[in-house]
Write an enzyme that holds these catalytic residues in place. Structure first.
Site, mmCIF file in Angstrom:
data_model
loop_
_atom_site.group_PDB
_atom_site.id
_atom_site.type_symbol
_atom_site.label_atom_id
_atom_site.label_comp_id
_atom_site.label_asym_id
_atom_site.label_seq_id
_atom_site.Cartn_x
_atom_site.Cartn_y
_atom_site.Cartn_z
ATOM 1 N N GLU A 235 32.436 -7.177 -22.989
ATOM 2 C CA GLU A 235 32.727 -5.745 -23.105
ATOM 3 C C GLU A 235 31.441 -4.955 -22.996
ATOM 4 O OE1 GLU A 235 35.517 -4.207 -25.596
ATOM 5 O OE2 GLU A 235 36.755 -5.996 -25.668
ATOM 6 N N GLY A 236 31.518 -3.797 -22.359
ATOM 7 C CA GLY A 236 30.357 -2.939 -22.214
ATOM 8 C C GLY A 236 29.711 -3.039 -20.847
ATOM 9 N N CYS A 237 30.237 -3.922 -20.011
ATOM 10 C CA CYS A 237 29.720 -4.064 -18.646
ATOM 11 C C CYS A 237 30.676 -3.361 -17.693
ATOM 12 C CB CYS A 237 29.625 -5.536 -18.249
ATOM 13 S SG CYS A 237 28.453 -6.488 -19.219
ATOM 14 N N VAL A 238 30.140 -2.563 -16.781
ATOM 15 C CA VAL A 238 30.965 -1.891 -15.790
ATOM 16 C C VAL A 238 31.520 -2.932 -14.816
ATOM 17 C CG1 VAL A 238 30.984 -0.212 -13.919
ATOM 18 C CG2 VAL A 238 29.771 0.295 -16.023
ATOM 19 N N SER A 239 30.647 -3.833 -14.360
ATOM 20 C CA SER A 239 31.096 -4.944 -13.515
ATOM 21 C C SER A 239 31.781 -5.961 -14.414
ATOM 22 C CB SER A 239 29.902 -5.628 -12.856
ATOM 23 O OG SER A 239 29.142 -4.718 -12.128
#
Length: 146
Positions: free
Chosen positions: A45-49
């Site tokens: 969680e927290g990654c755009v990709s």
């Protein structure tokens, strides 16, 4: 390639186009990540990709964490490769002692990555460190940590 050699290689390259190519090449060199592990439970969680992370505990003395990870974005795969070099195969104590921010700065990534990629990098670091802290709290744990 160990971490110091990676830093030396980044410092040797004098332009960011070459460094981005190296980052992409590092990502291409990641070990195969099982398709069945690309689940929402393993997504960071927290990654755009999309970034997927799994970890296993080697039940030696002391226990060590082995990480496997993958991403659907080339640059992010390179960042994943750097984190695997920094953290995989280490004890929880060693993981928590790694100056990842210092490494990030030595590689010059802080100035060159978009804020979203930087945030994703931080999210991956937090997740890996969290698993190290969980193992540190339960030293007899074996198998995978989430």
């Amino acid at each position: 390639m160990d971490l110091q050699r990676l830093v030396d290689t980044f410092e040797f390259l004098d332009n960011w186009e070459d460094r981005y190519r190296l980052l992409i090449d590092l990502g291409k060199g990641l070990p195969e990540f099982p398709e069945e592990a690309k689940t929402e439970d393993n997504r960071v969680e927290g990654c755009v990709s999309n970034v997927w992370l799994v970890s296993d505990v080697n039940a030696g003395t002391p226990p060590r964490l082995e990480f496997k990870a993958d991403s659907d974005a080339f640059i992010v795969k390179g960042l994943v490769a750097i984190l695997l070099k920094a953290y995989s195969g280490r004890t929880p104590e060693e993981i928590l002692e790694v100056d990842i921010e210092g490494l990030f700065n030595q590689l010059g990534l802080a100035q060159q990555l978009t804020p979203n990629r930087r945030d994703g990098f931080v999210a991956m670091v937090k997740e890996m460190r969290s698993r190290a802290q969980a193992l540190q709290a339960e030293p007899g744990a074996t198998g995978s940590l989430h």
